[in-house]
Design an enzyme around this catalytic site. Sequence first.
Site, mmCIF file in Angstrom:
data_model
loop_
_atom_site.group_PDB
_atom_site.id
_atom_site.type_symbol
_atom_site.label_atom_id
_atom_site.label_comp_id
_atom_site.label_asym_id
_atom_site.label_seq_id
_atom_site.Cartn_x
_atom_site.Cartn_y
_atom_site.Cartn_z
ATOM 1 N N ASN A 9 -10.704 -14.272 -21.595
ATOM 2 C CA ASN A 9 -12.104 -14.618 -21.352
ATOM 3 C C ASN A 9 -12.133 -15.654 -20.242
ATOM 4 O O ASN A 9 -11.815 -16.818 -20.468
ATOM 5 C CB ASN A 9 -12.717 -15.188 -22.646
ATOM 6 C CG ASN A 9 -14.127 -15.692 -22.420
ATOM 7 O OD1 ASN A 9 -14.758 -15.380 -21.417
ATOM 8 N ND2 ASN A 9 -14.631 -16.485 -23.355
ATOM 9 N N TRP A 10 -12.510 -15.211 -19.048
ATOM 10 C CA TRP A 10 -12.491 -16.127 -17.900
ATOM 11 C C TRP A 10 -13.726 -17.015 -17.839
ATOM 12 O O TRP A 10 -13.809 -17.885 -16.978
ATOM 13 C CB TRP A 10 -12.360 -15.320 -16.599
ATOM 14 C CG TRP A 10 -11.010 -14.705 -16.406
ATOM 15 C CD1 TRP A 10 -9.875 -14.966 -17.137
ATOM 16 C CD2 TRP A 10 -10.635 -13.737 -15.420
ATOM 17 N NE1 TRP A 10 -8.830 -14.215 -16.667
ATOM 18 C CE2 TRP A 10 -9.260 -13.451 -15.606
ATOM 19 C CE3 TRP A 10 -11.317 -13.073 -14.389
ATOM 20 C CZ2 TRP A 10 -8.572 -12.540 -14.811
ATOM 21 C CZ3 TRP A 10 -10.632 -12.163 -13.602
ATOM 22 C CH2 TRP A 10 -9.275 -11.904 -13.804
ATOM 23 N N LYS A 11 -14.696 -16.757 -18.696
ATOM 24 C CA LYS A 11 -15.929 -17.567 -18.692
ATOM 25 C C LYS A 11 -16.497 -17.624 -17.276
ATOM 26 O O LYS A 11 -16.460 -16.630 -16.556
ATOM 27 C CB LYS A 11 -15.650 -18.962 -19.264
ATOM 28 C CG LYS A 11 -14.882 -18.908 -20.574
ATOM 29 C CD LYS A 11 -14.840 -20.226 -21.269
ATOM 30 C CE LYS A 11 -13.953 -20.104 -22.495
ATOM 31 N NZ LYS A 11 -14.002 -21.270 -23.343
ATOM 32 N N HIS A 95 -19.985 -15.235 -28.502
ATOM 33 C CA HIS A 95 -19.057 -16.346 -28.261
ATOM 34 C C HIS A 95 -19.765 -17.649 -28.630
ATOM 35 O O HIS A 95 -20.975 -17.788 -28.441
ATOM 36 C CB HIS A 95 -18.635 -16.357 -26.782
ATOM 37 C CG HIS A 95 -17.511 -17.316 -26.519
ATOM 38 N ND1 HIS A 95 -17.706 -18.667 -26.391
ATOM 39 C CD2 HIS A 95 -16.176 -17.117 -26.379
ATOM 40 C CE1 HIS A 95 -16.529 -19.255 -26.185
ATOM 41 N NE2 HIS A 95 -15.589 -18.330 -26.175
ATOM 42 N N GLU A 97 -19.944 -20.391 -27.256
ATOM 43 C CA GLU A 97 -20.694 -21.028 -26.154
ATOM 44 C C GLU A 97 -22.059 -20.377 -26.006
ATOM 45 O O GLU A 97 -23.041 -21.039 -25.661
ATOM 46 C CB GLU A 97 -19.876 -20.949 -24.860
ATOM 47 C CG GLU A 97 -18.711 -21.932 -24.891
ATOM 48 C CD GLU A 97 -17.501 -21.531 -24.071
ATOM 49 O OE1 GLU A 97 -17.614 -20.641 -23.205
ATOM 50 O OE2 GLU A 97 -16.423 -22.101 -24.318
ATOM 51 N N GLU A 167 -12.782 -17.756 -33.847
ATOM 52 C CA GLU A 167 -12.570 -18.858 -32.912
ATOM 53 C C GLU A 167 -13.194 -20.139 -33.471
ATOM 54 O O GLU A 167 -14.401 -20.367 -33.327
ATOM 55 C CB GLU A 167 -13.238 -18.536 -31.569
ATOM 56 C CG GLU A 167 -12.688 -17.295 -30.896
ATOM 57 C CD GLU A 167 -12.885 -17.376 -29.389
ATOM 58 O OE1 GLU A 167 -11.896 -17.259 -28.682
ATOM 59 O OE2 GLU A 167 -14.025 -17.587 -28.940
ATOM 60 N N GLY A 173 -10.915 -24.765 -26.061
ATOM 61 C CA GLY A 173 -10.858 -25.603 -24.867
ATOM 62 C C GLY A 173 -10.494 -27.045 -25.151
ATOM 63 O O GLY A 173 -10.617 -27.913 -24.286
ATOM 64 N N SER A 212 -7.458 -22.394 -27.859
ATOM 65 C CA SER A 212 -6.280 -23.038 -27.278
ATOM 66 C C SER A 212 -4.984 -22.258 -27.511
ATOM 67 O O SER A 212 -3.928 -22.837 -27.765
ATOM 68 C CB SER A 212 -6.153 -24.483 -27.780
ATOM 69 O OG SER A 212 -7.272 -25.244 -27.371
ATOM 70 N N GLY A 234 -8.664 -20.786 -21.379
ATOM 71 C CA GLY A 234 -7.941 -21.536 -20.338
ATOM 72 C C GLY A 234 -6.613 -20.921 -19.919
ATOM 73 O O GLY A 234 -6.320 -20.805 -18.722
HETATM 74 C C1 PEP Z 1 -12.439 -18.937 -25.644
HETATM 75 O O1 PEP Z 1 -13.238 -19.360 -24.864
HETATM 76 O O2 PEP Z 1 -12.681 -17.862 -26.201
HETATM 77 C C2 PEP Z 1 -11.235 -19.717 -25.894
HETATM 78 C C3 PEP Z 1 -10.546 -19.436 -26.969
HETATM 79 O O3 PEP Z 1 -10.907 -20.696 -25.002
HETATM 80 P P1 PEP Z 1 -9.530 -21.558 -24.940
HETATM 81 O O4 PEP Z 1 -8.414 -20.573 -25.050
HETATM 82 O O5 PEP Z 1 -9.569 -22.252 -23.626
HETATM 83 O O6 PEP Z 1 -9.564 -22.497 -26.099
#
Ligand code: PEP
Length: 255
Positions: A9-11, A95, A97, A167, A173, A212, A234
């Site tokens: 997931n590049w956001k 998600h 976010e 998640e 993040g 993460s 990330g």
């Molecule tokens: C995500 O945004 O779905 C995610 C898990 O981010 P990260 O790996 O950066 O925690």
Amino acid sequence: MRRPVLAANWKMHKTVAESVAFARDFLPRVKDADAVDVILAPPATALSRLGEELAGSAVGLSAQNVHAAEKGAFTGEVAVGMLADVGCKYAIVGHSERRTLFGETSAQVSEKAAALLAGGLLPIVCVGESLEEREADRTLEVIARQVRESLADVPDERGPDVIVAYEPIWAIGTGRTATPEIAQEVHAALRGNLAERFGDAAERIRIQYGGSVKPDNVADLMAQPDIDGALVGGASLEPESFARIVHFEREGGSQ
Ligand code: PEP
């Protein structure tokens, strides 16, 4: 046996040129990863061009969001058919976010998931508790409700076509990963929630962990019986790092 699924997931990162450069570096690194599904979810602007770059490879293209309606006066939104048109096979929905920053509700997530399935795409449906909910010992209750509400419109027979991503918000993040044991506990409970909804077919539903995930913790997470993949933010932005995650079985775990 559930086929592992690793998704990037590049956001809101990467231009079209950066997405193409990523693909050209990444594809040779994962060309022999034939026992897993690999997915890239770039920003909407890069979907079309990245789709061309991925054509002929086994790597799937995903959107990060979608609108449930077929078309209409929804400024700024993109429909399922438009995603299919540029080669998308998947879309992430719900998600955290989107839930926390854009007020997306589980009812909307459910409509989106059903619209995706009807349009031939597979939804990656995200659920997860906040730190406050975890500290109040409400994790399993929150997840059960999110799963129930976010999959309400999914037809009974389509359960196995859904990918669920657990998640924990406090792990996204932050560099703070759930331990494999904590993640497994939630994944097992989540599979129980899926069984209430889909019966035995819950055994075929893939549940990704996200929060993460990195090359050095992915093997231990993937060793858990109910963790079937990872949704990675990330650590998916660099080809080398995400390729190592795809090849998680080569990364030494601690177990
Ligand atoms: C995500 O945004 O779905 C995610 C898990 O981010 P990260 O790996 O950066 O925690």
